[in-house]
Structures are given as C-alpha cells and as structure tokens.
Design an enzyme around this catalytic site. Structure first.
Site, PDB file in Angstrom:
ATOM      1  N   GLN A   1      -7.537   1.681   5.090  1.00 44.99           N
ATOM      2  CA  GLN A   1      -8.254   1.214   6.276  1.00 44.99           C
ATOM      3  C   GLN A   1      -9.687   0.774   5.984  1.00 44.99           C
ATOM      4  O   GLN A   1     -10.306   0.109   6.802  1.00 44.99           O
ATOM      5  CB  GLN A   1      -8.265   2.314   7.349  1.00 44.99           C
ATOM      6  CG  GLN A   1      -6.904   2.574   7.980  1.00 44.99           C
ATOM      7  CD  GLN A   1      -6.361   1.376   8.761  1.00 44.99           C
ATOM      8  OE1 GLN A   1      -7.119   0.558   9.280  1.00 44.99           O
ATOM      9  NE2 GLN A   1      -5.042   1.253   8.830  1.00 44.99           N
TER      10      GLN A   1
ATOM     11  N   GLY B   1       0.819  -1.195   0.000  1.00 46.08           N
ATOM     12  CA  GLY B   1       0.000   0.000   0.000  1.00 46.08           C
ATOM     13  C   GLY B   1       0.859   1.254   0.000  1.00 46.08           C
ATOM     14  O   GLY B   1       0.543   2.247  -0.669  1.00 46.08           O
ATOM     15  N   THR B   2       1.944   1.204   0.758  1.00 44.25           N
ATOM     16  CA  THR B   2       2.865   2.344   0.799  1.00 44.25           C
ATOM     17  C   THR B   2       3.400   2.642  -0.596  1.00 44.25           C
ATOM     18  O   THR B   2       3.452   3.790  -1.033  1.00 44.25           O
ATOM     19  CB  THR B   2       4.014   2.028   1.773  1.00 44.25           C
ATOM     20  OG1 THR B   2       3.468   2.037   3.098  1.00 44.25           O
ATOM     21  CG2 THR B   2       5.132   3.036   1.688  1.00 44.25           C
TER      22      THR B   2
ATOM     23  N   SER C   1      -4.172  -1.587   0.543  1.00 47.33           N
ATOM     24  CA  SER C   1      -3.140  -2.508   1.003  1.00 47.33           C
ATOM     25  C   SER C   1      -3.796  -3.808   1.443  1.00 47.33           C
ATOM     26  O   SER C   1      -4.658  -3.808   2.321  1.00 47.33           O
ATOM     27  CB  SER C   1      -2.424  -1.864   2.193  1.00 47.33           C
ATOM     28  OG  SER C   1      -1.524  -2.771   2.773  1.00 47.33           O
TER      29      SER C   1
ATOM     30  N   CYS D   1       5.906   7.832  23.577  1.00 48.06           N
ATOM     31  CA  CYS D   1       6.727   6.917  24.368  1.00 48.06           C
ATOM     32  C   CYS D   1       7.002   5.618  23.621  1.00 48.06           C
ATOM     33  O   CYS D   1       7.980   4.936  23.896  1.00 48.06           O
ATOM     34  CB  CYS D   1       6.027   6.623  25.677  1.00 48.06           C
ATOM     35  SG  CYS D   1       5.322   8.098  26.427  1.00 48.06           S
TER      36      CYS D   1
ATOM     37  N   HIS E   1      -2.852  -6.469   3.154  1.00 49.86           N
ATOM     38  CA  HIS E   1      -2.717  -7.085   4.489  1.00 49.86           C
ATOM     39  C   HIS E   1      -3.579  -6.380   5.523  1.00 49.86           C
ATOM     40  O   HIS E   1      -3.693  -6.834   6.658  1.00 49.86           O
ATOM     41  CB  HIS E   1      -1.243  -7.172   4.919  1.00 49.86           C
ATOM     42  CG  HIS E   1      -0.656  -5.871   5.347  1.00 49.86           C
ATOM     43  ND1 HIS E   1      -0.380  -5.586   6.648  1.00 49.86           N
ATOM     44  CD2 HIS E   1      -0.311  -4.786   4.645  1.00 49.86           C
ATOM     45  CE1 HIS E   1       0.138  -4.373   6.725  1.00 49.86           C
ATOM     46  NE2 HIS E   1       0.190  -3.863   5.522  1.00 49.86           N
TER      47      HIS E   1
END
Lengths: 459, 459
Positions: free
Chosen positions: B177, B69-70, B194, B320, B196
């Site tokens: 998505q 997809g990227t 994408s 974080c 996956h």
C-alpha cells in the site's frame, strides 16, 4: 533479421497487441468488486475464459489462468499429486519433458516420493507401452508433453492417455508447444499451456483440470481462479492471450502446411550443405515449425554467435550455451549428438526468403566455427600398450570429440582410443560420434581426473 | 464517474502505458538467450531492476520480480521460514495483515508450525513492544505491513524492525500500500510490493531479500530471477512497473499533501453529514489517500450499490459484501463497527470536485439504505423476568443491531437485552454499537441456536 526461435517465445501477435491495448482501459480493476470498473473487468475475464476453454476443448470452469506456463505446470503437478496422496506418491514423466515438469518431479523426490522417467527413442518419441510398464499401484500421476520443445517431436498423447485411464491414473499434458496448432485430443485429465508460445503476451499460462479429477491446490491460495492461481488477475494479458489463441487457430491449418514445407527443406538440405550433421527429432511426427540438427566438431555457442551476426536468432541445446554446462537433457535422453546443436523454430508468418538465406549462410557459419576450432592446442597423446590415450582434461565440448576424430586413424582397426575428459558433454557426444562414424563405443571408466571414454576403431 | 478504490487497484499510470507499449516491441523475447532479441530483452530487464531497486532502496541483485504482490508474499514468507528452519518454526504477524500473509501463516500452522498474531489498537496500529513480547527463541520470521489496506493506518515499521533485529529475527514488510509514496525506512530484511497498487500494470510484484538474510526458495524453481520466481519473465509489464514507480515517486510528495487534505475533509465532514457514523483507522499515522468509515444500521453491499448508481466506486469491509459472510478481519481486530463499512481510497490525481460530490450524495445514499432496512419484520420480543429477548435468528447484519437499537429504550436503565443472532457480524457489531452508544456490552452466551449477546442499558 530473422527470428527463428518461436519455441522459446513468439513475437506478439497483432491481435494480442490490439486486445491488450484495448483492455488496458477496461480490464485493470479488480474483477471481484461490485462497482462498474470491477464488473467490466469481470465481463472481460469471463469472456476470455470462455474463448480459451473453447480452444482447449474444455468447460470454462475447468480452466484457470496462471501467471505462466511454468507456474501452470508446477501448480498442476503439485495439486494432482496432493489430490491422490492416499493412492501413493509415484509420478511418471517422460525423459524429455520441459524443465518445469522435471523440477516438479525433483521436489516430489526430495519429499520422499518416487519418479519413473520413461525413456524415448532416438527420435525423441515415447512408447505408450512404456507408460503402461511404468504404472504402479501407487502411481498418483503421469505427465507427458504434447510435443517436444527442443526437437519438435509430437508424442502419442491419446494412446498414453488411454493406457493411464485404464489404470485410473490421471494424465497431465504439457501442451505448451502445440496448443496454438490445435486442441490436444484424447482423454487427458489435466493440461497446461503458455500464451507467449502462441503469440500471446508474457505472463499468462493455462491450467485445465477436468471435472472429476482429484485436485488439492498446494501452498497458500485465495479466492481467485477457483483457488488455483492466487494473486490479482492480469486481465489485459489474459484477454490478449485468449484473443490471440483464437486468431492463430484460425490460421493454423494453412500455416502448418506452409511451415512444414519450409522445415522439410531445412531437414533435407542441411545434411547436404553441411558435412557431419545429424538432424534430430522424429522426421514425421513433429511440429510444423521446428527442426533441430547438431554439427560435429562445432561449439554451439560460437555457431549461435556466427548466425546472430548473419541476422538469425536461433537457440541451441548444446552444453556450451547453457550456464549449467550440462548438455540438454532432451538430446541426452535421445542419445543423439549435442555438440553444435541448433534449433530452428519458425514463427507464424516466417518468410520463405529468410529460410533460404539461412540455408545459404549456414555452411559458411559452420565452417568458420570449425576452422577456429580446427587447430586446438595439441593434446597429450600417449600410447599405453595398444591403447591410445588422449588427454582432453580441462577442454570443453567439442574439443574432446575433435581430438578423438584426429587420432582414430592412428590406431589399427580393432585398436582402442581412451579419451580423458572432464566435460559432461563428452558423455553424450563421444557415443553419438561413434554412432555417426560407425565406430564402436566401448564404454566409460573412472579416471584419476574426469572420465575415460573408450572407443574401438571399427572401420 | 469517480473511481475511489485505488487501494484495490490503481488505474494504469500514463507512464506505465507508454513503457508497456514501447517494450512490447523490445521485450518479448527470452532474456536468457544470446541473440539480438534476447539481449535487448535482458537490457530492459536489467534497467527495470535497477530502477526498481533504487526506488526501494536496495541492491539490484536483492530484488526479484514476481507475478504479483500476493506471489511475492507467499514466496518471501515460505523462503524466509525455510531458510531459518533450524532456528524454529514460529511466525509473528499482525492481526491486520493482508490475506496473502495470513494465508501463508495458515499453511505454516497446517504443517505443524506456530503463529502469533499481534493485536492492534482501535486505530489499527501495532505496538512495537507487542512484537518484542511475541518473539521467541524459535521465531523464524516476523511480518508487518507498512500500511493497512483497509483503513490506511501506517505501522511503526522502523521500531518493529529494531526490535526484531535486536533478537536476530528477520522482518518481512508488506509494502503493497505504501511503496508508491516512498521507500520503507528502517532495518527490514525482506520487502514485498505490487505494481498495480501504484499505477503499474497487473502481473508484477517485487520481492526483495536483503543480502545476508537466509532464504531457501520453496517448491520447484528455475534459473530465472535468482531462483525466486520461476517462469518466463513478463518484461513489458516489468518495464512498465519500474517506469511508473519512478513516475509516481516524482509526484508523490506534492500529491500526498493534496490527497491528505481531501481525505481530511472526508474524515471531518462525514460524521457531521451522516448520523451514526464511525470513522475508523488512525487519524494521523495514515496513508494520504485512504479514509474508511462505518455506518450504523446500514448494509454495506446495499450502500455500495447506491454509491455505484451515483457514479462512485468504493469498496467495503462489511461482511455483507463478502462471499464468505464473515466481516473483515481487519475491522474485527480493531474492534470497530463493520456494518455499513465504506473504504474511500483516492487514486493519484483524484479530483476535488469528485470528492465534494461524494460528500454531497453520501447522506442521501445512507438514508436510502436505512429507510429500506428501517422496517424489518417485527422480531419476536419476549420479556423473561427482567431481560428483554430479541430473536434475530436468520437475519443478516445490520438487522440485529437495528432491532437492539429499537428495543433498548423499552428496558429500564440497568436492565438487560439479550439479542439472539446467528450472523457472525453481530459478534463484532453489537459490542461496537455499545461503544458508540455508551451502553454496556455484558458479553455473549451460547444459545439453543446461534449466540445470545447481552447488553445492559447504561444511559
């Protein structure tokens, strides 16, 4: 049924299949994630990288997995060129590189860089000294395949790497055809490869960039694969690629001997079984499983169909099989006949009896094609003073050569034949026919339509 | 064990596994070849393209398979920009796009183009009118996700496409998505996805370019996938991707209702079960399976570890957890709390009892992290005239907010607290805390080290 086109794509190795299936359960998650599924995926990816690096002979952190060998070449060349942009924008490639290398060179030229194509000899071999001659103060990168994909000729990578290293120029080696057989020796700087060539799955390439080589990845990147291959890692396929590379390497030495004996048979017997055949590629420095030959007066696509009907899958560098209608740049660079071209590339485990059966059916297949082409529509033959003119305009390879062969006896020794043709393949095949037939190729001239190829009868 | 991170990668759908295994035998050869194995591969590739095109709602020849997809996003944006270079070099994106879109925008900016980021509201939603305002005479392309990957908010793609169409500007929709849930309606020009993300294998993306959209693929190309995705096609994975897209679509309507009920439970109950939580993302216009919340005074990475120990795999947009130590650009653009951030994205078939168990363990997990962080090293608290100064320099999120919360009661209503911090997350989290606690965020000031964030006690 015999598949003899391993140089295009090898059937999936059983080890690759096993590894792929096993890692579909363990390797589908994002290896960048901290949770259990992500950690498992990361472990698989790291192990595959170590295994592949060991097979290549590099450090794991020098190796990135890409989505194909083509992508590895595109990324490797663009990144190496950008890394040395201050030095200059000159690229050296051999004339017989894979199209992925040549396409990258075209992009550089379109952007204002310059490219030197190093010529090859009639066997497809480059001369390391020619790389030395091509080096300039502004050379950013040189590229050389480890072995040629169409004729199997192995290149003197070690010697070329030395020449480049002495000049401080990095060498990128496209090892797509050879990595399954063994590591690439010598002081190369970058290396690319493609898993489906050694029996790994589609969708995995390798890009190795040695530490210390200046490299600046181009285009958008992300944090994956050291910033060299953006997008979600295809871990099941990567695991299968690494596992199958180890597996084929374990069998490589023994299998190389066996396949070399089989291709030796083809090299030796095809010219005896089939008249007017030229076996091309270096007879000694070559991949174990590849043998390529061209058949005069044969349409490559028709021959492939005949062989396919007999149960043999082979490929061809003839223009007739390609959608672009230009003959293979490799055969053209070697200056050999391109018509009726057949590449036999034996996969690991190819059966001796299939090779024998291939040799048994080949003569009939060639004859059948020649018969069909043997009575082409009579050409307009005009005698202009002492020149015989053959009008092959609008006719495709191998017709122009067939028509030339038909009339050469009609001129006296020393007389000229002018073949008018608008088929790009004629530019290659008429000189190659002259070489095979000991006739003199005088040269080409522009014509009202197409090109006139002039041949002097020598014998 | 419950995997709740489908928005990163969905486990392989059983149909994808079946199709992949079946096509490993039939789809490994080069579909450009004329022999039997090549023809079989071509048939599989063509059938997969038709199935995927039907699911997208486009013509098969508008759809190319990419390696991720990227990669589809990178190729799509670069090609669409180049196709309209004469119009201009201005790109519009929303502030909450996937990093692949933003990385492409960065490349354009580095090359001298310009980019407008359209802001979102506190729910993550763009306003179509804001796209209208961003359009310029030199706008080459606009991009908008169909739904956000971190908070699940569904964007008004149809309305934005209309605004763009009226101005003659193509819209690229990143449907990564949402494509498993249904086609993207409206008059978009390009679409990416994408496999996956919907339960297909890794290694397959979709790039759709509507007929009539100007598109010029960048970088080296070859003859594969209409010149839009160079390199050998990964046919087994492509077949699996198309088959699983059909399979999830057949279940989508029913499963959407079920998952939406489960995420509604999480949205409703988490704020009751855990004190000081902000559920983020649009409560109505959202993907069925995604719910995201942030926990005040919690370190996101520590919370992920606690949840992982309890058997839950979730992800976080907290700084974080990221290697770059800047908080999620999505949460920042929304202006919501980023500390203690958790994204729950339920895969197809997620079990109700796992969701219930998650709700049962979450309060303890949050408390455990808060307890560990509850007694940070006492800060240097200095009263400068009427201002209380908290020195949190060198301390990471969520410590600065914890220290602010501890001292706010020490100043009178109307009094000021100055928090010194060099953690980038404080810039987002201190204003977000003020919003949650009904305190007044005055603003930030440069300080000798780090930044001073000034808060006025309002209640």
């Amino acid at each position: 049924m015999a598949y003899f086109d391993a140089a295009s794509a090898a059937p999936l190795h059983p080890v690759a299949r096993q590894a792929l299936q096993a890692s579909l359960d363990e390797g589908w998650a994002d290896p960048a994630r901290l949770y259990r599924e992500g950690r498992r995926a990361r472990v698989l990816l790291d192990a595959a990288r170590e295994a592949a690096a060991e097979a290549v002979g590099c450090r794991p952190d020098e190796l990135a997995f890409t989505s194909s060998g083509t992508r590895a070449v595109h990324t490797g060349i663009a990144g190496a060129l950008a890394g040395r942009r201050r030095i200059g924008r000159h690229l050296i490639v051999s004339a017989v590189e894979h199209s992925s290398v040549l396409h990258s060179a075209e992009v550089l030229e379109a952007a204002g860089g310059s490219v030197t194509q190093v010529a090859v000899d009639r066997g497809g071999l480059v001369d390391p000294a020619a790389y030395g001659d091509a080096l300039r103060a502004d050379t950013a990168l040189a590229c050389l395949q480890s072995a040629n994909h169409e004729v199997g000729t192995e290149q003197p990578v070690g010697a070329v790497a030395e020449v480049c290293r002495a000049a401080g120029v990095p060498l990128l080696v496209d090892a797509a055809q050879s990595l399954g057989w063994g590591p690439v020796d010598g002081g190369w700087s970058l290396l690319t490869a493609s898993a489906h060539k050694w029996g790994g799955p589609s969708g995995v390439g390798l890009l190795v960039v040695r530490k210390g080589v200046r490299f600046a990845a181009q285009g958008p990147v992300d944090e994956r694969e050291s910033g060299r291959a953006p997008g979600f890692e295809n871990i099941p396929a990567i695991v299968a690629a690494a596992a199958s590379l180890r597996a084929v390497r374990a069998e490589a030495a023994e299998e190389a001997v066996r396949l070399r004996e089989l291709t030796d048979r083809i090299r030796a017997r095809v010219p005896r079984l089939v008249p007017d055949v030229e076996v091309v590629g270096d007879p000694v420095r070559r991949l174990p499983g590849v043998v390529t030959f061209s058949c005069l007066y044969v349409d490559g696509e028709a021959l492939l169909h005949e062989l396919d009907r007999e149960g043999f899958s082979v490929s061809s560098g003839s223009s007739c099989t390609s959608s672009t209608l230009t003959p293979s740049h490799v055969l053209r660079a070697m200056g050999v006949l391109s018509e009726g071209n057949v590449r036999v590339s034996l996969p690991f485990g190819a059966a001796e009896e299939d090779v024998e059966r291939f040799l048994a059916v080949l003569p009939g297949a060639v004859s059948a094609v020649r018969e069909k082409l043997g009575a082409p529509v009579a050409s307009e033959v005009v005698r202009e003073e002492d020149i015989l003119v053959v009008d092959s305009l609008g006719k495709r390879c191998p017709i122009p050569v067939i028509e030339l062969a038909k009339v050469i006896g009609d001129v006296p020794v020393g007389g000229l034949v002018r073949v008018l043709s608008d088929d790009e393949a004629a530019r290659l095949d008429i000189p190659a026919w002259c070489e095979m037939r000991n006739q003199e190729y005088v040269g080409e001239e522009p014509a009202d339509r197409g090109t006139a190829y002039v041949v002097r009868r020598a014998t």
